[in-house]
Motif scaffolding. Structure first.
Motif, PDB file in Angstrom:
ATOM      1  N   ASP A 150      61.611 -48.943 -17.507  1.00 29.88           N
ATOM      2  CA  ASP A 150      61.224 -48.107 -16.359  1.00 29.88           C
ATOM      3  C   ASP A 150      61.907 -46.747 -16.422  1.00 29.88           C
ATOM      4  OD1 ASP A 150      59.541 -50.009 -15.255  1.00 29.88           O
ATOM      5  OD2 ASP A 150      61.105 -50.900 -14.020  1.00 29.88           O
ATOM      6  N   ILE A 151      63.189 -46.728 -16.762  1.00 25.59           N
ATOM      7  CA  ILE A 151      63.922 -45.458 -16.878  1.00 25.59           C
ATOM      8  C   ILE A 151      63.258 -44.559 -17.913  1.00 25.59           C
ATOM      9  CG2 ILE A 151      66.109 -44.433 -17.674  1.00 25.59           C
ATOM     10  CD1 ILE A 151      67.532 -46.832 -16.330  1.00 25.59           C
ATOM     11  N   ALA A 152      62.740 -45.157 -18.968  1.00 25.33           N
ATOM     12  CA  ALA A 152      62.077 -44.381 -20.029  1.00 25.33           C
ATOM     13  C   ALA A 152      60.868 -43.607 -19.509  1.00 25.33           C
ATOM     14  CB  ALA A 152      61.650 -45.312 -21.152  1.00 25.33           C
ATOM     15  N   HIS A 153      60.316 -44.039 -18.374  1.00 24.17           N
ATOM     16  CA  HIS A 153      59.165 -43.347 -17.779  1.00 24.17           C
ATOM     17  C   HIS A 153      59.584 -42.206 -16.844  1.00 24.17           C
ATOM     18  CE1 HIS A 153      55.848 -45.964 -19.111  1.00 24.17           C
ATOM     19  NE2 HIS A 153      56.694 -46.976 -18.965  1.00 24.17           N
ATOM     20  N   MET A 154      60.876 -42.093 -16.535  1.00 23.92           N
ATOM     21  CA  MET A 154      61.336 -41.066 -15.599  1.00 23.92           C
ATOM     22  C   MET A 154      61.306 -39.684 -16.251  1.00 23.92           C
ATOM     23  SD  MET A 154      64.592 -43.096 -13.891  1.00 23.92           S
ATOM     24  CE  MET A 154      65.122 -41.668 -12.929  1.00 23.92           C
ATOM     25  N   PRO A 155      61.078 -38.631 -15.471  1.00 22.89           N
ATOM     26  CA  PRO A 155      61.093 -37.266 -16.017  1.00 22.89           C
ATOM     27  C   PRO A 155      62.426 -36.975 -16.703  1.00 22.89           C
ATOM     28  CG  PRO A 155      60.223 -37.268 -13.774  1.00 22.89           C
ATOM     29  CD  PRO A 155      60.771 -38.644 -14.028  1.00 22.89           C
ATOM     30  N   GLY A 156      62.359 -36.419 -17.902  1.00 19.70           N
ATOM     31  CA  GLY A 156      63.574 -36.083 -18.636  1.00 19.70           C
ATOM     32  C   GLY A 156      64.111 -37.214 -19.485  1.00 19.70           C
ATOM     33  N   TYR A 157      63.463 -38.375 -19.433  1.00 20.81           N
ATOM     34  CA  TYR A 157      63.902 -39.529 -20.221  1.00 20.81           C
ATOM     35  C   TYR A 157      62.800 -39.919 -21.211  1.00 20.81           C
ATOM     36  CZ  TYR A 157      67.862 -40.087 -17.066  1.00 20.81           C
ATOM     37  OH  TYR A 157      69.015 -39.866 -16.350  1.00 20.81           O
ATOM     38  N   SER A 158      63.163 -40.704 -22.193  1.00 25.03           N
ATOM     39  CA  SER A 158      62.210 -41.207 -23.184  1.00 25.03           C
ATOM     40  C   SER A 158      62.627 -42.623 -23.562  1.00 25.03           C
ATOM     41  CB  SER A 158      62.233 -40.327 -24.437  1.00 25.03           C
ATOM     42  OG  SER A 158      63.495 -40.437 -25.089  1.00 25.03           O
ATOM     43  N   VAL A 159      61.783 -43.281 -24.347  1.00 25.02           N
ATOM     44  CA  VAL A 159      62.115 -44.629 -24.816  1.00 25.02           C
ATOM     45  C   VAL A 159      63.429 -44.608 -25.590  1.00 25.02           C
ATOM     46  CG1 VAL A 159      61.402 -46.507 -26.357  1.00 25.02           C
ATOM     47  CG2 VAL A 159      59.717 -45.407 -24.875  1.00 25.02           C
ATOM     48  N   GLU A 160      63.581 -43.591 -26.443  1.00 28.79           N
ATOM     49  CA  GLU A 160      64.779 -43.499 -27.276  1.00 28.79           C
ATOM     50  C   GLU A 160      66.031 -43.293 -26.431  1.00 28.79           C
ATOM     51  OE1 GLU A 160      61.230 -43.037 -29.424  1.00 28.79           O
ATOM     52  OE2 GLU A 160      61.934 -41.743 -27.795  1.00 28.79           O
ATOM     53  N   ILE A 161      65.935 -42.423 -25.436  1.00 28.03           N
ATOM     54  CA  ILE A 161      67.087 -42.158 -24.558  1.00 28.03           C
ATOM     55  C   ILE A 161      67.458 -43.417 -23.773  1.00 28.03           C
ATOM     56  CG2 ILE A 161      67.865 -40.885 -22.516  1.00 28.03           C
ATOM     57  CD1 ILE A 161      66.165 -38.518 -23.538  1.00 28.03           C
ATOM     58  N   ALA A 162      66.445 -44.076 -23.194  1.00 26.32           N
ATOM     59  CA  ALA A 162      66.695 -45.266 -22.381  1.00 26.32           C
ATOM     60  C   ALA A 162      67.284 -46.394 -23.217  1.00 26.32           C
ATOM     61  CB  ALA A 162      65.399 -45.720 -21.715  1.00 26.32           C
ATOM     62  N   GLN A 163      66.786 -46.541 -24.431  1.00 27.57           N
ATOM     63  CA  GLN A 163      67.283 -47.600 -25.305  1.00 27.57           C
ATOM     64  C   GLN A 163      68.750 -47.382 -25.669  1.00 27.57           C
ATOM     65  OE1 GLN A 163      65.157 -47.964 -29.004  1.00 27.57           O
ATOM     66  NE2 GLN A 163      66.101 -49.912 -29.546  1.00 27.57           N
ATOM     67  N   ALA A 164      69.128 -46.105 -25.824  1.00 22.36           N
ATOM     68  CA  ALA A 164      70.494 -45.776 -26.249  1.00 22.36           C
ATOM     69  C   ALA A 164      71.507 -45.795 -25.111  1.00 22.36           C
ATOM     70  CB  ALA A 164      70.503 -44.399 -26.914  1.00 22.36           C
ATOM     71  N   MET A 165      71.025 -45.857 -23.860  1.00 29.43           N
ATOM     72  CA  MET A 165      71.931 -45.824 -22.714  1.00 29.43           C
ATOM     73  C   MET A 165      72.784 -47.086 -22.639  1.00 29.43           C
ATOM     74  SD  MET A 165      69.457 -44.195 -19.751  1.00 29.43           S
ATOM     75  CE  MET A 165      70.708 -44.171 -18.444  1.00 29.43           C
ATOM     76  N   THR A 166      74.072 -46.908 -22.384  1.00 29.60           N
ATOM     77  CA  THR A 166      74.945 -48.057 -22.154  1.00 29.60           C
ATOM     78  C   THR A 166      74.705 -48.598 -20.751  1.00 29.60           C
ATOM     79  OG1 THR A 166      76.722 -46.712 -21.232  1.00 29.60           O
ATOM     80  CG2 THR A 166      76.695 -47.011 -23.639  1.00 29.60           C
TER      81      THR A 166
END
Length: 327
Positions: A191-207
């Protein structure tokens, strides 16, 4: 005859799927796989013991006596659990190529059976469409987009469209309430990956700490608009409407099990008499995300199993096949 089922992925969604199967007579859970291991029990599992092994030790590989620790758990589960009729892929699609890569594992293994996913993104479904010929030639009946949205709500849109000569728009709005985000870590990251300014790659890398910090900023609420959701391609493939007429959005409250708003599908169109009208399909607020994802997934697995018994293989979607209720 009982359908023998496996679950790939045993986080929040996979565990909920196991609990759904515990109450079914027509399906028996015989295989579970997670990142670090798998378990195979030809006569079925003690669901509570399997969940306890995963939650306490991090893998069903620790489940006695059926668990096996493995760094290649999906491939080993495919090889060992020979009698599984179908798998529910309760896996996070992170990265965005992951679900297609899992499908390729089954194809390369020469496995024959049923696969069902609850995938979200349009681009991920497009990758599976690219595998349709290989799935068919291997002898796999694959049902994609079989959760709530896409899935239950897309199917409702497909049925609702029949009243109209032209469909003008399909609006899907979901509300999800969960008591604690950690129970559905992968789903929340998607879901975070769908937020403005985020992507699948960013969300996956988040701790986990970074996810919690983000949720602290939003008071635990994620608001999503104009998501890349496969409901659009599922409806477009059937000729119901162009994908740009389909919008999906919603609100996820990660700190409250009560839904922040009612999940619904609204389809607006023109009838053959020239009248403009809207059909609305609303899910009961008491039904959880897990109930609205896992129930349809197994209904579609049963339908796909019936297809395979008739020799019908290949790729199908939740919008083109009716699910069969699992007793």
């Amino acid at each position: 005859m009982t359908i023998r089922v496996g679950i790939l992925g045993f986080g929040g969604l996979g565990q909920a799927a196991a609990k759904v199967l515990a109450g079914k007579q027509e399906m028996t859970l015989v295989a579970i796989s997670d990142k670090q291991g798998f378990a195979y029990a030809p006569n079925g599992f003690d669901i509570d013991a399997a969940i306890a092994a995963y939650n306490q030790k991090g893998s069903v590989g620790y489940l006695e006596p059926s668990g096996v620790l493995s760094q290649d758990s999906i491939a080993e589960a495919i090889a060992v659990a020979k009698d599984v009729d179908g798998y529910f892929l309760a896996l996070p699609n992170l990265p965005n190529t992951f679900m297609a890569s899992v499908a390729k594992q089954f194809i390369q293994a020469g496995w024959r059976g049923v696969l069902v996913d609850a995938i979200k993104r349009t681009s991920a479904v497009e990758q599976l469409i690219g595998l349709a010929a290989d799935l068919e030639s291997t002898g796999i009946t694959y049902m994609t987009g079989c959760g709530a949205t896409p899935g239950l709500l897309t199917a409702a849109a497909s049925v609702a469209a029949q009243s109209f000569a032209e469909v003008h728009k399909v609006e899907i709005t979901f509300g999800v309430g969960i008591a604690n985000w950690s129970a559905y870590r992968a789903t929340i990251r998607e879901d975070i990956a769908h937020m403005p300014g985020y992507s699948v790659e960013i969300a996956q890398a988040m701790t986990d700490a970074e996810v919690e910090a983000l949720l602290d900023k939003t008071n635990g609420v994620i608001t999503l608009e104009n998501m890349e959701h496969a409901d659009d391609i599922l409806l477009e493939r059937l000729g119901i409407c162009d994908r740009d007429r389909v919008t999906v959005g919603g609100v996820v409250d990660t700190r409250n099990p009560q839904k922040p708003l009612s999940t619904n599908m609204k389809l607006t169109g023109r009838t053959f008499e020239g009248k403009i009208s809207t059909h609305t399909f609303t899910l009961g607020d008491e039904t959880s995300m897990a109930a609205n994802v896992c129930g349809p997934a197994f209904g579609y697995l049963k339908a796909a199993h019936q297809f395979r018994q008739r020799g019908i293989c290949g790729l199908f979607t939740a919008a083109e096949v009716m699910p069969q209720f699992v007793r």
